[in-house]
Design a protein around this motif. Structure first.
Motif, mmCIF file in Angstrom:
data_model
loop_
_atom_site.group_PDB
_atom_site.id
_atom_site.type_symbol
_atom_site.label_atom_id
_atom_site.label_comp_id
_atom_site.label_asym_id
_atom_site.label_seq_id
_atom_site.Cartn_x
_atom_site.Cartn_y
_atom_site.Cartn_z
ATOM 1 N N GLY A 160 0.647 -1.351 0.046
ATOM 2 C CA GLY A 160 -0.277 -0.192 -0.169
ATOM 3 C C GLY A 160 0.917 1.286 -0.098
ATOM 4 N N VAL A 161 2.352 1.459 0.304
ATOM 5 C CA VAL A 161 2.898 2.310 0.579
ATOM 6 C C VAL A 161 4.337 2.279 -0.237
ATOM 7 C CG1 VAL A 161 1.896 3.339 2.419
ATOM 8 C CG2 VAL A 161 3.717 1.868 2.725
ATOM 9 N N THR A 162 4.307 1.026 -1.249
ATOM 10 C CA THR A 162 5.662 0.929 -2.019
ATOM 11 C C THR A 162 5.979 2.096 -2.777
ATOM 12 O OG1 THR A 162 4.369 -0.287 -3.426
ATOM 13 C CG2 THR A 162 5.550 -1.677 -1.694
ATOM 14 N N ASN A 163 5.052 2.901 -3.174
ATOM 15 C CA ASN A 163 5.231 3.885 -3.977
ATOM 16 C C ASN A 163 5.386 5.374 -3.291
ATOM 17 O OD1 ASN A 163 2.590 3.990 -3.333
ATOM 18 N ND2 ASN A 163 1.895 4.826 -5.195
ATOM 19 N N GLN A 164 5.478 5.157 -1.967
ATOM 20 C CA GLN A 164 5.838 6.446 -1.077
ATOM 21 C C GLN A 164 7.051 6.396 -0.646
ATOM 22 O OE1 GLN A 164 3.600 8.906 -1.312
ATOM 23 N NE2 GLN A 164 1.856 7.614 -2.361
ATOM 24 N N ASN A 165 7.805 7.723 -0.223
ATOM 25 C CA ASN A 165 8.982 7.574 0.508
ATOM 26 C C ASN A 165 8.758 8.518 1.578
ATOM 27 O OD1 ASN A 165 9.024 10.235 -0.679
ATOM 28 N ND2 ASN A 165 10.289 9.368 -2.517
ATOM 29 N N TYR A 166 7.915 8.732 2.257
ATOM 30 C CA TYR A 166 7.509 9.640 3.677
ATOM 31 C C TYR A 166 7.905 8.952 4.714
ATOM 32 C CZ TYR A 166 3.145 6.865 4.204
ATOM 33 O OH TYR A 166 2.095 5.950 4.490
ATOM 34 N N LEU A 167 8.265 9.864 5.592
ATOM 35 C CA LEU A 167 8.802 9.581 6.995
ATOM 36 C C LEU A 167 10.337 8.949 6.901
ATOM 37 C CD1 LEU A 167 5.773 7.586 8.460
ATOM 38 C CD2 LEU A 167 6.564 10.185 8.673
ATOM 39 N N ARG A 168 11.046 9.555 5.909
ATOM 40 C CA ARG A 168 12.597 9.427 5.600
ATOM 41 C C ARG A 168 12.959 10.689 5.374
ATOM 42 N NH1 ARG A 168 13.446 3.963 4.676
ATOM 43 N NH2 ARG A 168 11.520 2.588 4.493
ATOM 44 N N GLY A 169 14.350 11.180 5.909
ATOM 45 C CA GLY A 169 14.924 12.307 5.611
ATOM 46 C C GLY A 169 16.326 12.341 6.268
ATOM 47 N N VAL A 170 17.075 13.316 5.734
ATOM 48 C CA VAL A 170 18.589 13.415 6.141
ATOM 49 C C VAL A 170 18.679 14.894 6.397
ATOM 50 C CG1 VAL A 170 20.798 13.485 5.490
ATOM 51 C CG2 VAL A 170 19.559 11.702 4.636
ATOM 52 N N GLN A 171 19.339 15.075 7.656
ATOM 53 C CA GLN A 171 19.604 16.498 8.125
ATOM 54 C C GLN A 171 21.222 16.390 8.539
ATOM 55 O OE1 GLN A 171 17.573 19.411 9.542
ATOM 56 N NE2 GLN A 171 17.249 18.938 7.436
ATOM 57 N N GLU A 172 21.815 17.603 8.310
ATOM 58 C CA GLU A 172 23.284 17.879 8.589
ATOM 59 C C GLU A 172 23.185 18.640 9.887
ATOM 60 O OE1 GLU A 172 25.070 20.742 6.148
ATOM 61 O OE2 GLU A 172 27.007 19.875 6.570
ATOM 62 N N ALA A 173 24.169 18.019 10.968
ATOM 63 C CA ALA A 173 24.089 18.545 12.445
ATOM 64 C C ALA A 173 24.456 20.255 12.183
ATOM 65 C CB ALA A 173 24.974 17.703 13.047
ATOM 66 N N ASP A 174 24.181 21.038 13.009
ATOM 67 C CA ASP A 174 24.497 22.429 13.294
ATOM 68 C C ASP A 174 25.876 22.374 13.930
ATOM 69 O OD1 ASP A 174 23.706 22.215 15.765
ATOM 70 O OD2 ASP A 174 21.720 23.239 15.579
ATOM 71 N N ALA A 175 26.106 23.745 14.351
ATOM 72 C CA ALA A 175 27.429 23.763 14.976
ATOM 73 C C ALA A 175 27.485 23.099 16.485
ATOM 74 C CB ALA A 175 27.704 25.274 15.248
ATOM 75 N N SER A 176 26.110 23.154 17.101
ATOM 76 C CA SER A 176 25.959 22.354 18.598
ATOM 77 C C SER A 176 25.715 20.888 18.256
ATOM 78 C CB SER A 176 24.662 22.914 19.128
ATOM 79 O OG SER A 176 24.929 24.185 19.336
ATOM 80 N N GLY A 177 25.887 20.217 17.035
ATOM 81 C CA GLY A 177 25.570 18.816 16.890
ATOM 82 C C GLY A 177 24.256 18.478 16.829
ATOM 83 N N ASN A 178 23.151 19.413 16.560
ATOM 84 C CA ASN A 178 21.637 19.251 16.559
ATOM 85 C C ASN A 178 21.223 18.936 15.170
ATOM 86 O OD1 ASN A 178 21.800 19.562 19.423
ATOM 87 N ND2 ASN A 178 21.283 21.853 19.154
ATOM 88 N N VAL A 179 20.183 17.980 15.162
ATOM 89 C CA VAL A 179 19.636 17.762 13.955
ATOM 90 C C VAL A 179 18.150 17.624 14.357
ATOM 91 C CG1 VAL A 179 21.246 16.699 12.702
ATOM 92 C CG2 VAL A 179 19.610 15.379 13.906
#
Length: 281
Positions: A160-179
């Protein structure tokens, strides 16, 4: 219209390396604006922009508070390494979302590229603070995060969701190491305690292949918060599934979960913030 669609597809297939290049160009542009005294004019626009800034500030404050309280305790102890599971979407087991343009993003509730689905559920912000084993901020690290939807399904894999890519993502950590990721509260599915997967990479540029990752782990969600969320509409099956497992018999967390249990604040109406310090070697 046909021309716009074609251009969109071309961009979509350029992959994460194109995202990184675009991000760097934007940073250079912002630097030029700041040098010319125009950054305030560009950024200080309307109410929508102010609302975004306010949300980011509140989220960062919650992350900083969690980081300050636990940094000393976790310094020198790496986050436990766990399986990425059968649905990583990183190319190690079938689909590879890491090489799709659009994967670098904060809000992971919607699909991107040629997909258009949106994941529904109680709002959840995930704040991770990436640290070195000496306790310092791991600025510039990249985090790939994914989890199941309100029905316990994983995009790209589940029926039912093989054609979806939601709830996935990449973030780069800021100067404090936060994403920070804007998402929805995941379901509890049969046999597993409610959790969120993530991989840590040394840089954003290297977050294109699981061969480059330096850590793979999972975040556990507290039982009391889970019970509250699962009492709301749409999570009915999670009530049964939560009752059928525990942290102590979960096949991932049963050997210890102290470093992986997130601190969660908020409520159902306003949404929740889950914070966790992640020390990596």
């Amino acid at each position: 219209m046909a021309s716009d669609t074609h251009n969109h597809d071309d961009l979509y297939h350029r992959g994460l390396n194109f995202d990184v290049g675009t991000l760097l160009r934007r940073r250079r542009m912002l630097g030029m604006f700041a040098g010319a005294g125009l950054a305030l004019t560009v950024a200080g626009c309307g109410p929508a922009e102010e609302a975004t800034t306010g949300t980011t500030t509140a989220s960062s404050a919650a992350s900083s508070a969690a980081s300050s309280s636990s940094a000393a305790a976790v310094a020198g102890t790496e986050i436990p390494q766990e399986t990425a599971g059968p649905f990583p979407g990183d190319g190690s087991n079938g689909p590879d979302v890491l090489n799709q343009t659009g994967i670098v993003r904060r809000d992971i509730r919607s699909s991107f590229g040629t997909a258009s689905g949106v994941a529904k559920g109680v709002p959840l912000t995930v704040d991770l603070t990436i640290r070195t084993l000496s306790g310092g901020a791991y600025a510039g690290a990249a985090v790939y995060l994914w989890h199941c939807d309100i029905d316990g399904r994983y995009s790209l894999y589940s029926q039912g969701v093989t054609n979806q890519n939601y709830l996935r993502g990449v973030q780069e950590a800021d100067a404090s190491g936060n994403v920070t990721f804007t998402s929805i509260f995941p379901a509890a599915y049969s046999g597993r305690w409610p959790h969120i997967h993530f991989e840590v990479y040394p840089t954003l540029a290297k977050a294109t292949s699981p061969a480059n990752k330096i850590s793979t782990s999972q975040l556990a969600l507290p039982e009391k918060v889970c019970a509250t969320v699962y009492a709301t509409s749409g999570y009915e099956q999670s009530v049964r599934n939560l009752a059928g497992t525990s942290l102590s018999n979960d096949n991932v967390f049963s050997d210890g979960w102290a470093q992986q249990l997130a601190t969660v604040t908020g409520d159902v109406s306003a949404g929740y913030v889950a914070s966790l310090v992640v020390p990596v070697g």
